[in-house]
Design a protein around this motif. Structure first.
Motif, PDB file in Angstrom:
ATOM      1  N   SER A  10       0.826  -1.212   0.000  1.00  0.00           N
ATOM      2  CA  SER A  10       0.000   0.000   0.000  1.00  0.00           C
ATOM      3  C   SER A  10       0.857   1.259   0.000  1.00  0.00           C
ATOM      4  N   VAL A  11       1.912   1.260   0.796  1.00  0.00           N
ATOM      5  CA  VAL A  11       2.803   2.418   0.850  1.00  0.00           C
ATOM      6  C   VAL A  11       3.488   2.609  -0.504  1.00  0.00           C
ATOM      7  N   LEU A  12       3.901   1.517  -1.117  1.00  0.00           N
ATOM      8  CA  LEU A  12       4.529   1.593  -2.427  1.00  0.00           C
ATOM      9  C   LEU A  12       3.556   2.165  -3.467  1.00  0.00           C
ATOM     10  N   ILE A  13       2.334   1.679  -3.464  1.00  0.00           N
ATOM     11  CA  ILE A  13       1.312   2.187  -4.382  1.00  0.00           C
ATOM     12  C   ILE A  13       1.047   3.660  -4.103  1.00  0.00           C
ATOM     13  N   PHE A  14       0.995   4.031  -2.829  1.00  0.00           N
ATOM     14  CA  PHE A  14       0.797   5.423  -2.425  1.00  0.00           C
ATOM     15  C   PHE A  14       1.861   6.323  -3.072  1.00  0.00           C
ATOM     16  N   PHE A  15       3.121   5.917  -2.992  1.00  0.00           N
ATOM     17  CA  PHE A  15       4.192   6.722  -3.572  1.00  0.00           C
ATOM     18  C   PHE A  15       4.125   6.755  -5.095  1.00  0.00           C
ATOM     19  N   PHE A  16       3.718   5.642  -5.716  1.00  0.00           N
ATOM     20  CA  PHE A  16       3.543   5.636  -7.168  1.00  0.00           C
ATOM     21  C   PHE A  16       2.448   6.627  -7.590  1.00  0.00           C
ATOM     22  N   ILE A  17       1.365   6.658  -6.828  1.00  0.00           N
ATOM     23  CA  ILE A  17       0.262   7.569  -7.144  1.00  0.00           C
ATOM     24  C   ILE A  17       0.718   9.016  -6.985  1.00  0.00           C
ATOM     25  N   LEU A  18       1.378   9.330  -5.879  1.00  0.00           N
ATOM     26  CA  LEU A  18       1.870  10.698  -5.672  1.00  0.00           C
ATOM     27  C   LEU A  18       2.871  11.100  -6.759  1.00  0.00           C
ATOM     28  N   ARG A  19       3.770  10.195  -7.075  1.00  0.00           N
ATOM     29  CA  ARG A  19       4.750  10.486  -8.120  1.00  0.00           C
ATOM     30  C   ARG A  19       4.073  10.723  -9.468  1.00  0.00           C
ATOM     31  N   GLY A  20       3.076   9.910  -9.770  1.00  0.00           N
ATOM     32  CA  GLY A  20       2.348  10.072 -11.024  1.00  0.00           C
ATOM     33  C   GLY A  20       1.617  11.401 -11.092  1.00  0.00           C
ATOM     34  N   GLN A  21       1.010  11.796  -9.978  1.00  0.00           N
ATOM     35  CA  GLN A  21       0.304  13.079  -9.944  1.00  0.00           C
ATOM     36  C   GLN A  21       1.283  14.234 -10.134  1.00  0.00           C
ATOM     37  N   LEU A  22       2.391  14.197  -9.396  1.00  0.00           N
ATOM     38  CA  LEU A  22       3.395  15.256  -9.520  1.00  0.00           C
ATOM     39  C   LEU A  22       3.962  15.329 -10.936  1.00  0.00           C
ATOM     40  N   SER A  23       4.265  14.181 -11.487  1.00  0.00           N
ATOM     41  CA  SER A  23       4.827  14.145 -12.832  1.00  0.00           C
ATOM     42  C   SER A  23       3.820  14.645 -13.857  1.00  0.00           C
ATOM     43  N   GLY A  24       2.546  14.309 -13.692  1.00  0.00           N
ATOM     44  CA  GLY A  24       1.505  14.764 -14.612  1.00  0.00           C
ATOM     45  C   GLY A  24       1.283  16.263 -14.553  1.00  0.00           C
ATOM     46  N   MET A  25       1.648  16.869 -13.438  1.00  0.00           N
ATOM     47  CA  MET A  25       1.517  18.325 -13.316  1.00  0.00           C
ATOM     48  C   MET A  25       2.726  19.040 -13.920  1.00  0.00           C
ATOM     49  N   ARG A  26       3.872  18.350 -13.979  1.00  0.00           N
ATOM     50  CA  ARG A  26       5.081  18.970 -14.505  1.00  0.00           C
ATOM     51  C   ARG A  26       5.369  18.593 -15.945  1.00  0.00           C
ATOM     52  N   LYS A  27       5.063  17.347 -16.313  1.00  0.00           N
ATOM     53  CA  LYS A  27       5.338  16.866 -17.669  1.00  0.00           C
ATOM     54  C   LYS A  27       4.007  16.673 -18.390  1.00  0.00           C
ATOM     55  N   PRO A  28       3.996  16.924 -19.689  1.00  0.00           N
ATOM     56  CA  PRO A  28       2.745  16.703 -20.419  1.00  0.00           C
ATOM     57  C   PRO A  28       2.410  15.215 -20.476  1.00  0.00           C
ATOM     58  N   LEU A  29       1.128  14.931 -20.471  1.00  0.00           N
ATOM     59  CA  LEU A  29       0.682  13.551 -20.614  1.00  0.00           C
ATOM     60  C   LEU A  29       0.828  13.144 -22.072  1.00  0.00           C
ATOM     61  N   LYS A  30       1.097  11.891 -22.297  1.00  0.00           N
ATOM     62  CA  LYS A  30       1.224  11.389 -23.662  1.00  0.00           C
ATOM     63  C   LYS A  30      -0.104  11.564 -24.391  1.00  0.00           C
ATOM     64  N   LYS A  31      -0.037  11.584 -25.694  1.00  0.00           N
ATOM     65  CA  LYS A  31      -1.233  11.850 -26.498  1.00  0.00           C
ATOM     66  C   LYS A  31      -2.380  10.890 -26.222  1.00  0.00           C
ATOM     67  N   SER A  32      -2.058   9.629 -25.977  1.00  0.00           N
ATOM     68  CA  SER A  32      -3.130   8.650 -25.767  1.00  0.00           C
ATOM     69  C   SER A  32      -3.707   8.720 -24.356  1.00  0.00           C
TER      70      SER A  32
END
Length: 160
Positions: A10-32
């Protein structure tokens, strides 16, 4: 699977989710936008607990856990939006509320595991994973649909 391993996952998934959110705010999402759906794949691995012979879960518990997950996803869905920036790329809109909600959801999960003793640990762990699967799947599928809507409206504006 014992509850300690489940909590570590759960903690690992938590960090993946936070990282994904942060990255999505800084890097553009892929076209698909398919990367928005990857957390569903990550959490679906926890369904392997179904093969644990010590797991005693009833159909009603599964339905309730998934319904709780759907309800928990509603604030995440409301607060997750997308924007097309000046360069034409699509990003997750910056919103600190999403991070607060994710932290609260995981804190409630840890609290539930620490305080609920009426259910055996492996069943409680699996039910928590079902709740997590329910909200992540609902949130991410809806976010993907929102993303596609923003992308298609951007495409419509470009072609007009």
């Amino acid at each position: 699977m014992n509850s300690t391993i489940s909590m570590m996952i759960s903690v690992l998934i938590f960090f993946f989710i936070l990282r994904g959110q942060l990255s999505g705010m800084r890097k553009p999402l892929k076209k698909s936008g398919v990367t928005l759906l990857l957390p569903i794949l990550y959490i679906s691995t926890s369904l392997m607990q179904l093969f644990d012979p010590s797991l005693h879960i009833r159909e009603g518990q599964v339905i309730i856990a998934l319904l709780i997950g759907v309800v928990v996803s509603i604030p995440l869905i409301v607060t997750t939006n997308f924007e097309v920036r000046d360069n034409g790329d699509t990003f997750i809109k910056r919103n600190k509320t999403v991070f607060v909600l994710i932290i609260v959801i995981f804190a409630l999960r840890f609290l539930a595991v620490a305080t609920i003793h009426a259910v055996d640990p492996s069943t409680l762990s699996f039910m928590c994973n079902l709740v997590t699967f329910g909200y992540i799947a609902t949130w991410r599928i809806t976010s993907f649909i929102k993303f596609r809507g923003v992308r298609s409206s951007k495409q419509g504006m470009l072609s007009a």
